[in-house]
Design a protein around this motif. Structure first.
Motif, PDB file in Angstrom:
ATOM      1  N   ASP A  76       4.099  -2.930   6.810  1.00  0.00           N
ATOM      2  CA  ASP A  76       5.432  -2.800   7.393  1.00  0.00           C
ATOM      3  C   ASP A  76       6.454  -3.585   6.576  1.00  0.00           C
ATOM      4  OD1 ASP A  76       5.059  -5.450   8.015  1.00  0.00           O
ATOM      5  OD2 ASP A  76       4.741  -5.119  10.153  1.00  0.00           O
ATOM      6  N   ALA A  77       7.702  -3.567   7.067  1.00  0.00           N
ATOM      7  CA  ALA A  77       8.793  -4.195   6.320  1.00  0.00           C
ATOM      8  C   ALA A  77       8.614  -5.707   6.190  1.00  0.00           C
ATOM      9  CB  ALA A  77      10.127  -3.887   6.995  1.00  0.00           C
ATOM     10  N   LYS A  78       7.868  -6.335   7.122  1.00  0.00           N
ATOM     11  CA  LYS A  78       7.648  -7.778   7.066  1.00  0.00           C
ATOM     12  C   LYS A  78       6.503  -8.163   6.142  1.00  0.00           C
ATOM     13  CE  LYS A  78       9.334  -8.522  11.790  1.00  0.00           C
ATOM     14  NZ  LYS A  78       8.978  -9.041  13.135  1.00  0.00           N
ATOM     15  N   GLU A 119       5.987  -5.747  -4.424  1.00  0.00           N
ATOM     16  CA  GLU A 119       7.384  -6.168  -4.567  1.00  0.00           C
ATOM     17  C   GLU A 119       7.959  -5.676  -5.890  1.00  0.00           C
ATOM     18  OE1 GLU A 119       7.136 -10.343  -4.183  1.00  0.00           O
ATOM     19  OE2 GLU A 119       6.925 -10.331  -1.978  1.00  0.00           O
ATOM     20  N   GLU A 172       8.760  -2.032  -5.464  1.00  0.00           N
ATOM     21  CA  GLU A 172       9.992  -1.820  -4.697  1.00  0.00           C
ATOM     22  C   GLU A 172      11.223  -1.992  -5.582  1.00  0.00           C
ATOM     23  OE1 GLU A 172       9.526  -4.617  -1.583  1.00  0.00           O
ATOM     24  OE2 GLU A 172       8.431  -3.228  -0.257  1.00  0.00           O
ATOM     25  N   GLN A 195       6.352   5.393  -0.156  1.00  0.00           N
ATOM     26  CA  GLN A 195       7.127   5.156   1.067  1.00  0.00           C
ATOM     27  C   GLN A 195       6.626   6.124   2.124  1.00  0.00           C
ATOM     28  OE1 GLN A 195      11.320   5.392   0.476  1.00  0.00           O
ATOM     29  NE2 GLN A 195      11.833   4.358   2.378  1.00  0.00           N
ATOM     30  N   ASP A 236      13.102   7.496   5.818  1.00  0.00           N
ATOM     31  CA  ASP A 236      13.899   6.579   6.635  1.00  0.00           C
ATOM     32  C   ASP A 236      13.100   5.368   7.110  1.00  0.00           C
ATOM     33  OD1 ASP A 236      16.047   8.317   6.396  1.00  0.00           O
ATOM     34  OD2 ASP A 236      15.431   9.485   8.157  1.00  0.00           O
ATOM     35  N   SER A 237      11.948   5.137   6.524  1.00  0.00           N
ATOM     36  CA  SER A 237      11.084   4.049   6.973  1.00  0.00           C
ATOM     37  C   SER A 237      10.965   2.966   5.909  1.00  0.00           C
ATOM     38  CB  SER A 237       9.693   4.592   7.324  1.00  0.00           C
ATOM     39  OG  SER A 237       8.804   3.536   7.618  1.00  0.00           O
ATOM     40  N   ASP A 238      10.789   1.730   6.374  1.00  0.00           N
ATOM     41  CA  ASP A 238      10.532   0.614   5.464  1.00  0.00           C
ATOM     42  C   ASP A 238       9.038   0.379   5.275  1.00  0.00           C
ATOM     43  OD1 ASP A 238      13.229   0.101   5.102  1.00  0.00           O
ATOM     44  OD2 ASP A 238      13.330  -1.206   6.853  1.00  0.00           O
ATOM     45  N   GLU A 239       8.209   1.174   5.934  1.00  0.00           N
ATOM     46  CA  GLU A 239       6.763   1.017   5.803  1.00  0.00           C
ATOM     47  C   GLU A 239       6.284   1.627   4.490  1.00  0.00           C
ATOM     48  OE1 GLU A 239       5.509   1.080  10.505  1.00  0.00           O
ATOM     49  OE2 GLU A 239       5.408   2.926   9.331  1.00  0.00           O
ATOM     50  N   VAL A 240       5.268   0.989   3.905  1.00  0.00           N
ATOM     51  CA  VAL A 240       4.735   1.403   2.606  1.00  0.00           C
ATOM     52  C   VAL A 240       3.272   1.801   2.783  1.00  0.00           C
ATOM     53  CG1 VAL A 240       4.252   0.689   0.233  1.00  0.00           C
ATOM     54  CG2 VAL A 240       6.319  -0.118   1.386  1.00  0.00           C
TER      55      VAL A 240
END
Length: 527
Positions: A212-214, A251, A254, A279, A283-287
């Motif tokens: 996830d984004a975190k 990272e 990204e 991705q 529209d998602s920040d999940e990878v």
């Protein structure tokens, strides 16, 4: 008939609306009953409480309460609505027969009854309810002059409204049923696709991880969990904790998705993983991270190479050994000559050493071709080690080198193939002698035997410089060697032989040398 009406209220898509309608009937029944027995006014008819109309109103309230209780049972919706429609028509018929002036209120109540039947049962049932309602109104209208006077202005509008509402509510109910069926079919299809996707992901040879984004790992398949050594499902773990190198690589991806990526080393067994990042959706920040274990492909390639080499070496061995035997025999005859000086004998010694080296290489390569199945038997491992030391000293004079055996006086019986154990020890002692010594110093080697309960342990110790950490990862891989004189096959074959005997071969680094540990199973205890 609407298929949804065969379900109980608790499972009906409009279950809340059905119960709301039943509650509405109870409230309406109570209001009508009050209008019947309250003193006469513009909002009531003021009949006596103990009159027929009063008893009818009170009875309608009681039946409406029973219908409300019925809505909490598993009785099908259609039977609840059919019974409710019959009750509403019966009540309307009795009240209008006694009080034709109540047509405005009772007519509206019947409008809701027809609409609910058409919406939640079927259009035909709504039309039937409308027809029965119209027939009832016509029969009461034709009964006497007072009824015709009170009901005349309402009769035609109510009859038109009944059929209109039956048709409209029926079509809406049909659309709702189709939409509900389509939704159920889509939910079933989504569930099947989800299960199929899960099965595919679990059976993929590559690891799959969702981050996830975190930076927390949300989910993974079994392969991904094994590669990253993730905790049991339900315990979240940060990717930075599972694999800091993989986190840095994500990272970098990204920042620049087109950048080249090198394999990542993960796990205690140092597997080489080639990651790919995607991705999850725009529209998602999940990878979505794919982890391909390149070590598996490397092992398959090595297996193919070894199989090819084995077939080739079997046919090539005789072609090489025949001229080597002739060279060795000729060197032995030449060595017996009395006309040789010191330099000539030195050259003969070099020839003999190189012949032995060539034979050793051929034996290693032929070991891959033979790969004989282990034939384990019970034998005294301590006695076998004593015989091995004597045989090695006779065949390979130690000169200034030392080879020591440390073994308990008690018998330790192993269950393995003695030929394989002999071959493993020959590889380990030869390596310790030639690579496990300090420069310009004699080699000091120790064979240490001990019993560790579950297994028998043979440690082959030396006092050399040890093996560098970067070389330890590929120590048991075929064709891996740090020496210009080695083939890189000895340790690989030795560990394969150990494992074929239900044992193992490990390397342990020491502060003053190296230790190769051979693990062998105990012989079964006699009953």
């Amino acid at each position: 008939m609407n298929a949804l009406s065969h379900q109980p209220v608790s499972r009906h898509p409009l279950g809340a609306e059905v119960q709301l309608y039943v509650i509405y009937r109870l409230v309406a029944a109570a209001l009508v009953a009050l209008m019947l027995v309250l003193p006469a006014s513009s909002l009531s008819w003021g009949v006596a409480f103990n009159s027929a109309a009063g008893f009818t109103g009170m009875g309608y309230v009681l039946v409406a309460g029973l219908l409300l209780a019925l809505s909490f049972t598993r009785v099908q919706v259609r039977w609840q609505l059919i019974v409710g429609t019959i009750v509403d028509l019966g009540f309307a018929s009795v009240v209008l027969s006694l009080l034709p002036e109540a047509i405005a209120v009772i007519g509206v109540l019947l409008l809701f009854t027809i609409a609910s039947g058409a919406l939640m049962v079927s259009t035909s049932f709504g039309a039937l309810s409308a027809t029965l309602s119209c027939a009832m109104l016509i029969s009461i209208f034709a009964g006497n002059e007072a009824s015709r006077h009170e009901m005349g202005p309402y009769l035609i509008p109510l009859m038109l409204a009944y059929y209109t509402i039956a048709l409209l509510a029926g079509r809406i109910g049909h659309r709702i049923a189709l939409a509900t069926w389509a939704t159920s079919a889509q939910q079933l299809e989504i569930a099947e696709l989800s299960a199929l996707t899960q099965q595919i992901l679990e059976r993929l040879p590559a690891g799959v991880v969702v981050v996830d984004a975190k930076g927390d790992i949300q989910s993974s398949n079994e392969v991904g969990a094994q590669l990253l050594q993730l905790p049991p499902e339900g315990d979240r773990r940060s990717l930075a904790v599972a694999s800091p190198e993989l986190q840095r690589m994500m990272e970098a991806w990204e920042r620049n998705p087109d950048a080249e990526r090198s394999p990542v080393t993960v796990g205690v067994d140092a597997r080489q993983i080639e990651p790919q990042f995607f991705q999850l959706h725009p529209d998602s920040d999940e990878v979505l991270v794919f982890l391909e274990d390149t070590s598996q492909a490397t092992k398959r390639a090595e297996s193919i190479t070894l199989a090819t080499l084995g077939r080739f070496s079997a046919s090539l061995a005789h072609e090489i050994r025949n001229p080597l035997s002739a060279i060795k025999y000729s060197a032995q005859l030449l060595n017996e000559s009395s006309h040789l000086d010191v330099m000539d004998r030195r050259m003969l010694d070099i020839i003999d050493q190189q012949i032995q080296r060539m034979n050793g290489i051929i034996d290693s390569v032929l070991g891959l071709a033979r790969r004989e199945r282990a034939q384990p038997q019970d034998f005294d491992l301590g006695e076998m080690l004593h015989d091995f030391l004597a045989e090695y000293a006779a065949g390979f004079p130690l000169d200034n080198d030392t080879l020591e055996l440390q073994a308990p006086s008690t018998k330790l019986r192993a269950h393995a193939d003695p030929k394989h154990v002999h071959q493993i020890l020959m590889v380990l002692v030869s390596n310790a002698r030639y690579y496990g010594r300090m420069p310009d110093q004699p080699a000091h080697m120790i064979l240490r035997l001990r019993d560790e309960g579950l297994h028998l342990i043979i440690d082959v110790l030396d006092r050399g410089p040890g093996i560098q950490e970067h070389a330890q990862k590929g120590l048991f891989r075929p064709f891996f060697t740090t020496s210009s004189h080695g083939t890189g096959l000895g340790l690989y074959i030795a560990r394969e032989l150990a494992r074929s005997n239900d044992g193992d071969l490990q390397y342990l680094r020491r502060t003053n040398g190296s230790c190769f540990r051979l693990i062998l199973p105990h012989a079964p205890t006699a009953p």
